[in-house]
Design an enzyme around this catalytic site. Sequence first.
Site, PDB file in Angstrom:
ATOM      1  N   HIS A  40     -26.436  17.947  11.833  1.00  0.00           N
ATOM      2  CA  HIS A  40     -25.765  16.943  11.554  1.00  0.00           C
ATOM      3  C   HIS A  40     -24.311  16.635  11.835  1.00  0.00           C
ATOM      4  CE1 HIS A  40     -26.337  12.265  10.140  1.00  0.00           C
ATOM      5  NE2 HIS A  40     -25.923  12.824   9.440  1.00  0.00           N
ATOM      6  N   LYS A  88     -24.488   3.188  12.133  1.00  0.00           N
ATOM      7  CA  LYS A  88     -25.899   2.254  11.466  1.00  0.00           C
ATOM      8  C   LYS A  88     -24.209   1.937  11.725  1.00  0.00           C
ATOM      9  CE  LYS A  88     -28.124   4.868   8.199  1.00  0.00           C
ATOM     10  NZ  LYS A  88     -28.659   6.411   8.986  1.00  0.00           N
ATOM     11  N   SER A 130     -23.500   8.296  11.434  1.00  0.00           N
ATOM     12  CA  SER A 130     -24.623   8.030  10.417  1.00  0.00           C
ATOM     13  C   SER A 130     -24.326   7.053   9.246  1.00  0.00           C
ATOM     14  CB  SER A 130     -24.258   9.412   8.929  1.00  0.00           C
ATOM     15  OG  SER A 130     -24.981   9.648   8.705  1.00  0.00           O
ATOM     16  N   TRP A 171     -34.190  14.847  10.218  1.00  0.00           N
ATOM     17  CA  TRP A 171     -33.704  14.006   9.362  1.00  0.00           C
ATOM     18  C   TRP A 171     -33.532  12.465   9.973  1.00  0.00           C
ATOM     19  CZ3 TRP A 171     -35.639  12.810   4.179  1.00  0.00           C
ATOM     20  CH2 TRP A 171     -35.452  11.034   3.795  1.00  0.00           C
TER      21      TRP A 171
HETATM   22  C1  GCU Z   1     -28.216  10.567   4.507  1.00  0.00           C
HETATM   23  C2  GCU Z   1     -28.966   8.842   4.768  1.00  0.00           C
HETATM   24  C3  GCU Z   1     -28.622   8.185   5.341  1.00  0.00           C
HETATM   25  C4  GCU Z   1     -27.379   8.819   6.153  1.00  0.00           C
HETATM   26  C5  GCU Z   1     -26.532  10.044   6.349  1.00  0.00           C
HETATM   27  C6  GCU Z   1     -25.007   9.798   6.050  1.00  0.00           C
HETATM   28  O1  GCU Z   1     -28.815  11.652   4.818  1.00  0.00           O
HETATM   29  O2  GCU Z   1     -30.389   9.370   4.097  1.00  0.00           O
HETATM   30  O3  GCU Z   1     -28.930   7.475   6.549  1.00  0.00           O
HETATM   31  O4  GCU Z   1     -27.143   8.495   7.732  1.00  0.00           O
HETATM   32  O5  GCU Z   1     -27.006  10.116   4.604  1.00  0.00           O
HETATM   33  O6  GCU Z   1     -24.297   9.100   6.519  1.00  0.00           O
HETATM   34  O7  GCU Z   1     -24.132  11.110   6.260  1.00  0.00           O
END
Ligand code: GCU
Length: 422
Positions: A398, A261, A257, A348
């Site tokens: 997720h 990144k 998540s 998402w």
């Molecule tokens: C949120 C956010 C995402 C991210 C996620 C996480 O959903 O919008 O961009 O990847 O949190 O890190 O759990």
Amino acid sequence: MKIPSSFLVAAVAANIHFVIPEVSAQAEKFVPNYDEAKIPDYVLPDPLEGVGSADDWAKKRAEIFRLIEREMFGKAPRYSGEKIAFAEDIPSFEILDGRARVSQPLLTIAGQDVRVLMIQPANVSAISAVPAIIGYNFGGNHTVISDPRIALGTVWGRGGEGERKAEDAERGKSASRWAVERIVDAGFALVTIYYGDVDPDFDDGFKNGIFAQFPAPKPDEWGSIAGWAWGLSRVLDFLEQNDRGIDAKRVAVFGHSRLGKTSLWAGASDPRFALVISNDSGCGGAALSKRAIGETVGRINTVFPHWFCDNFQRYNDNEAAMTFDAHMLLALIAPRPLYVASAEEDQWADPHGEFLACVAADPVYRLLGTDGLPQKEMPKVNEPIQGTIGYHIRTGKHDVTDFDWQQYLQFAAKHLASGAGK
Ligand code: GCU
């Protein structure tokens, strides 16, 4: 793919708890598009434009790196290479019936106490060093395995609630996300760090964490993701500088998540990471921003203004102006092995966009003499494809699952077998 509206409501709601109070009203106005038919027309910039041969890539890569650094993640301070100070203040111990040894060195990184949890195969001869997976955890090292000997540190709320002491009751809470036994039995060490030790994850104007030691970032200077990536590089310095039984040339960087990144940017900005794994990284990670489906640049910059550099705000509702996209971020990792994974119910994060970024990074991998991504059609769920770029979309939400780890370890074992690291 047709997504039931009840799922969409749940998916959006599932993200609401990450929203910091001041921006929640603005963010709630955001209505994500999940319809492929409504994706705006876009053309992806060609990462190989002007590149005639593999020899031209180094120059082009440097240009792309500077572009993405300046416009998206922000420049991190150049590191002067000094030794990372650390204390070995907790005795090591064995777990898994003696198959693994656990140590918890306390590093000082830019004035911060950063507790590293290292779980590595035991009974490895003194001269052999094992490959490792390094990655941040969300909740504190004590959530990774349930063992009273894991130090309880300070944890930070993500809505700016401040710090508190980690609790016994949370031990092992995230164990399902860390296939510790599988990792160790595959001959890998796991090196994990609580990301809040490096920078607490809320928008505080960069006053705490490692940022406290540096001047406030300018519009092209680092946000939290670049800060976390920088922290991973400092932990790699520590592994390089000390004989901990880990082969620093065979370290795979992993993240889920927002931390996926982070693993992508860590891999792009530090070529010492031999392999990169992005799990459900989505917008600002492996997903193509120009598709503007699911989470968008405007939404992420509104809810998480501290993650990227201020220049990235230029592209809020303005993805067409981007002269880069996620495929170029992935291409920065080439020719090193890269695994991108998605989850079917994680719309998402735009699984299709994550796959298409791999497809568009593939020509760079091939130019550099690797087999790139094995196919251009999105694979079916639970049918991983593995070349030098690996990809899968699995069933479920997720998360990080045992299925994900099975693929990562198979991929890492193949690419980081003894002597495979460069
Ligand atoms: C949120 C956010 C995402 C991210 C996620 C996480 O959903 O919008 O961009 O990847 O949190 O890190 O759990």
